[in-house]
Design a protein around this motif. Sequence first.
Motif, PDB file in Angstrom:
ATOM      1  N   LEU A 114      18.509  50.284  37.460  1.00  0.00           N
ATOM      2  CA  LEU A 114      17.515  49.217  37.564  1.00  0.00           C
ATOM      3  C   LEU A 114      17.335  48.745  39.001  1.00  0.00           C
ATOM      4  O   LEU A 114      16.213  48.521  39.462  1.00  0.00           O
ATOM      5  N   VAL A 115      18.429  48.615  39.740  1.00  0.00           N
ATOM      6  CA  VAL A 115      18.349  48.111  41.115  1.00  0.00           C
ATOM      7  C   VAL A 115      18.216  49.229  42.140  1.00  0.00           C
ATOM      8  O   VAL A 115      18.034  48.957  43.329  1.00  0.00           O
ATOM      9  N   ALA A 116      18.294  50.467  41.690  1.00  0.00           N
ATOM     10  CA  ALA A 116      18.091  51.642  42.553  1.00  0.00           C
ATOM     11  C   ALA A 116      18.902  51.573  43.851  1.00  0.00           C
ATOM     12  O   ALA A 116      18.384  51.833  44.932  1.00  0.00           O
ATOM     13  N   ASP A 117      20.159  51.189  43.737  1.00  0.00           N
ATOM     14  CA  ASP A 117      21.068  51.116  44.881  1.00  0.00           C
ATOM     15  C   ASP A 117      20.631  50.130  45.968  1.00  0.00           C
ATOM     16  O   ASP A 117      21.120  50.195  47.087  1.00  0.00           O
ATOM     17  N   LYS A 118      19.730  49.218  45.652  1.00  0.00           N
ATOM     18  CA  LYS A 118      19.303  48.205  46.627  1.00  0.00           C
ATOM     19  C   LYS A 118      20.237  47.002  46.629  1.00  0.00           C
ATOM     20  O   LYS A 118      20.279  46.246  47.593  1.00  0.00           O
ATOM     21  N   ILE A 119      20.975  46.819  45.543  1.00  0.00           N
ATOM     22  CA  ILE A 119      21.935  45.724  45.412  1.00  0.00           C
ATOM     23  C   ILE A 119      23.246  46.335  44.930  1.00  0.00           C
ATOM     24  O   ILE A 119      23.241  47.080  43.946  1.00  0.00           O
ATOM     25  N   PRO A 120      24.372  46.034  45.582  1.00  0.00           N
ATOM     26  CA  PRO A 120      25.652  46.557  45.098  1.00  0.00           C
ATOM     27  C   PRO A 120      25.968  46.026  43.697  1.00  0.00           C
ATOM     28  O   PRO A 120      25.723  44.850  43.402  1.00  0.00           O
ATOM     29  N   VAL A 121      26.509  46.902  42.859  1.00  0.00           N
ATOM     30  CA  VAL A 121      26.856  46.562  41.480  1.00  0.00           C
ATOM     31  C   VAL A 121      28.303  46.988  41.228  1.00  0.00           C
ATOM     32  O   VAL A 121      28.695  48.090  41.605  1.00  0.00           O
ATOM     33  N   SER A 122      29.072  46.111  40.573  1.00  0.00           N
ATOM     34  CA  SER A 122      30.448  46.464  40.236  1.00  0.00           C
ATOM     35  C   SER A 122      30.892  45.651  39.030  1.00  0.00           C
ATOM     36  O   SER A 122      30.352  44.577  38.757  1.00  0.00           O
ATOM     37  N   VAL A 123      31.895  46.165  38.341  1.00  0.00           N
ATOM     38  CA  VAL A 123      32.522  45.439  37.239  1.00  0.00           C
ATOM     39  C   VAL A 123      33.621  44.563  37.821  1.00  0.00           C
ATOM     40  O   VAL A 123      34.409  45.015  38.652  1.00  0.00           O
ATOM     41  N   ILE A 124      33.665  43.318  37.406  1.00  0.00           N
ATOM     42  CA  ILE A 124      34.697  42.390  37.868  1.00  0.00           C
ATOM     43  C   ILE A 124      36.060  42.911  37.412  1.00  0.00           C
ATOM     44  O   ILE A 124      36.227  43.343  36.270  1.00  0.00           O
ATOM     45  N   ASP A 125      37.012  42.860  38.320  1.00  0.00           N
ATOM     46  CA  ASP A 125      38.384  43.230  38.007  1.00  0.00           C
ATOM     47  C   ASP A 125      38.830  42.476  36.753  1.00  0.00           C
ATOM     48  O   ASP A 125      38.685  41.254  36.670  1.00  0.00           O
ATOM     49  N   MET A 126      39.336  43.219  35.768  1.00  0.00           N
ATOM     50  CA  MET A 126      39.662  42.628  34.472  1.00  0.00           C
ATOM     51  C   MET A 126      40.705  41.514  34.572  1.00  0.00           C
ATOM     52  O   MET A 126      40.568  40.479  33.924  1.00  0.00           O
ATOM     53  N   SER A 127      41.717  41.696  35.395  1.00  0.00           N
ATOM     54  CA  SER A 127      42.731  40.646  35.504  1.00  0.00           C
ATOM     55  C   SER A 127      42.171  39.410  36.203  1.00  0.00           C
ATOM     56  O   SER A 127      42.490  38.288  35.826  1.00  0.00           O
ATOM     57  N   ALA A 128      41.322  39.604  37.196  1.00  0.00           N
ATOM     58  CA  ALA A 128      40.697  38.463  37.875  1.00  0.00           C
ATOM     59  C   ALA A 128      39.785  37.702  36.924  1.00  0.00           C
ATOM     60  O   ALA A 128      39.753  36.478  36.922  1.00  0.00           O
ATOM     61  N   TYR A 129      39.050  38.437  36.096  1.00  0.00           N
ATOM     62  CA  TYR A 129      38.173  37.797  35.121  1.00  0.00           C
ATOM     63  C   TYR A 129      38.989  37.046  34.073  1.00  0.00           C
ATOM     64  O   TYR A 129      38.697  35.901  33.751  1.00  0.00           O
ATOM     65  N   GLY A 130      40.018  37.702  33.562  1.00  0.00           N
ATOM     66  CA  GLY A 130      40.835  37.103  32.514  1.00  0.00           C
ATOM     67  C   GLY A 130      41.551  35.836  32.955  1.00  0.00           C
ATOM     68  O   GLY A 130      41.750  34.919  32.160  1.00  0.00           O
ATOM     69  N   THR A 131      41.936  35.784  34.223  1.00  0.00           N
ATOM     70  CA  THR A 131      42.635  34.607  34.739  1.00  0.00           C
ATOM     71  C   THR A 131      41.688  33.649  35.461  1.00  0.00           C
ATOM     72  O   THR A 131      42.133  32.654  36.024  1.00  0.00           O
ATOM     73  N   MET A 132      40.396  33.986  35.461  1.00  0.00           N
ATOM     74  CA  MET A 132      39.376  33.177  36.139  1.00  0.00           C
ATOM     75  C   MET A 132      39.750  32.941  37.602  1.00  0.00           C
ATOM     76  O   MET A 132      39.668  31.839  38.124  1.00  0.00           O
ATOM     77  N   ASN A 133      40.155  34.015  38.272  1.00  0.00           N
ATOM     78  CA  ASN A 133      40.571  33.961  39.669  1.00  0.00           C
ATOM     79  C   ASN A 133      39.330  34.048  40.562  1.00  0.00           C
ATOM     80  O   ASN A 133      38.909  35.127  40.965  1.00  0.00           O
ATOM     81  N   GLY A 134      38.745  32.892  40.843  1.00  0.00           N
ATOM     82  CA  GLY A 134      37.528  32.837  41.630  1.00  0.00           C
ATOM     83  C   GLY A 134      37.677  33.405  43.021  1.00  0.00           C
ATOM     84  O   GLY A 134      36.751  34.032  43.547  1.00  0.00           O
ATOM     85  N   GLU A 135      38.827  33.209  43.628  1.00  0.00           N
ATOM     86  CA  GLU A 135      39.051  33.731  44.974  1.00  0.00           C
ATOM     87  C   GLU A 135      39.008  35.262  44.979  1.00  0.00           C
ATOM     88  O   GLU A 135      38.374  35.874  45.835  1.00  0.00           O
ATOM     89  N   LYS A 136      39.657  35.870  44.014  1.00  0.00           N
ATOM     90  CA  LYS A 136      39.683  37.332  43.942  1.00  0.00           C
ATOM     91  C   LYS A 136      38.287  37.893  43.644  1.00  0.00           C
ATOM     92  O   LYS A 136      37.882  38.903  44.216  1.00  0.00           O
ATOM     93  N   VAL A 137      37.546  37.243  42.770  1.00  0.00           N
ATOM     94  CA  VAL A 137      36.188  37.697  42.445  1.00  0.00           C
ATOM     95  C   VAL A 137      35.275  37.530  43.660  1.00  0.00           C
ATOM     96  O   VAL A 137      34.470  38.414  43.964  1.00  0.00           O
ATOM     97  N   LEU A 138      35.417  36.432  44.375  1.00  0.00           N
ATOM     98  CA  LEU A 138      34.628  36.239  45.593  1.00  0.00           C
ATOM     99  C   LEU A 138      34.941  37.326  46.608  1.00  0.00           C
ATOM    100  O   LEU A 138      34.034  37.892  47.229  1.00  0.00           O
ATOM    101  N   GLN A 139      36.208  37.648  46.784  1.00  0.00           N
ATOM    102  CA  GLN A 139      36.585  38.710  47.728  1.00  0.00           C
ATOM    103  C   GLN A 139      36.010  40.057  47.298  1.00  0.00           C
ATOM    104  O   GLN A 139      35.578  40.854  48.134  1.00  0.00           O
ATOM    105  N   GLN A 140      35.990  40.311  46.000  1.00  0.00           N
ATOM    106  CA  GLN A 140      35.391  41.546  45.496  1.00  0.00           C
ATOM    107  C   GLN A 140      33.903  41.585  45.866  1.00  0.00           C
ATOM    108  O   GLN A 140      33.397  42.599  46.338  1.00  0.00           O
ATOM    109  N   ALA A 141      33.204  40.481  45.647  1.00  0.00           N
ATOM    110  CA  ALA A 141      31.779  40.414  45.975  1.00  0.00           C
ATOM    111  C   ALA A 141      31.543  40.611  47.469  1.00  0.00           C
ATOM    112  O   ALA A 141      30.663  41.373  47.880  1.00  0.00           O
ATOM    113  N   LEU A 142      32.331  39.939  48.287  1.00  0.00           N
ATOM    114  CA  LEU A 142      32.179  40.055  49.739  1.00  0.00           C
ATOM    115  C   LEU A 142      32.432  41.489  50.205  1.00  0.00           C
ATOM    116  O   LEU A 142      31.711  41.999  51.067  1.00  0.00           O
ATOM    117  N   SER A 143      33.428  42.142  49.640  1.00  0.00           N
ATOM    118  CA  SER A 143      33.734  43.513  50.052  1.00  0.00           C
ATOM    119  C   SER A 143      32.592  44.455  49.694  1.00  0.00           C
ATOM    120  O   SER A 143      32.318  45.408  50.408  1.00  0.00           O
TER     121      SER A 143
END
Length: 103
Positions: free
Chosen positions: A70-99
């Motif tokens: 859908l985004v044709a590689d114009k926007i990075p797409v990734s699945v949130i790390d399962m442990s970060a999601y499960g523990t609601m680790n906002g810092e880890k998810v933010l770092q994933q997005a930034l990377s």
Amino acid sequence: MKEINILLVCNAGMSTSLLIEKIEKAGTAQSIMTQVDARPVEDIKDYLSDKDVILLGPQVRFKEKQIRALVADKIPVSVIDMSAYGTMNGEKVLQQALSLVEA
């Protein structure tokens, strides 16, 4: 100040509200302006215009290929790390997005 605009994708758009708060809190602590929007997977095509990265909740990981197309590689797409999601680790998810944006 660094800025990032994140689209979180989940089943109904509601399970990520706590995660949004945690990501924004982590951003504030790191002097990063964060804009986080959570939407159900069916609605995301209407919310892509200003996003820097799309993160999928683990429960919708099966939609990753479809969203990448859908985004044709114009926007990075990734699945949130399962442990970060499960523990609601906002810092880890933010770092994933930034990377993903900085890659």
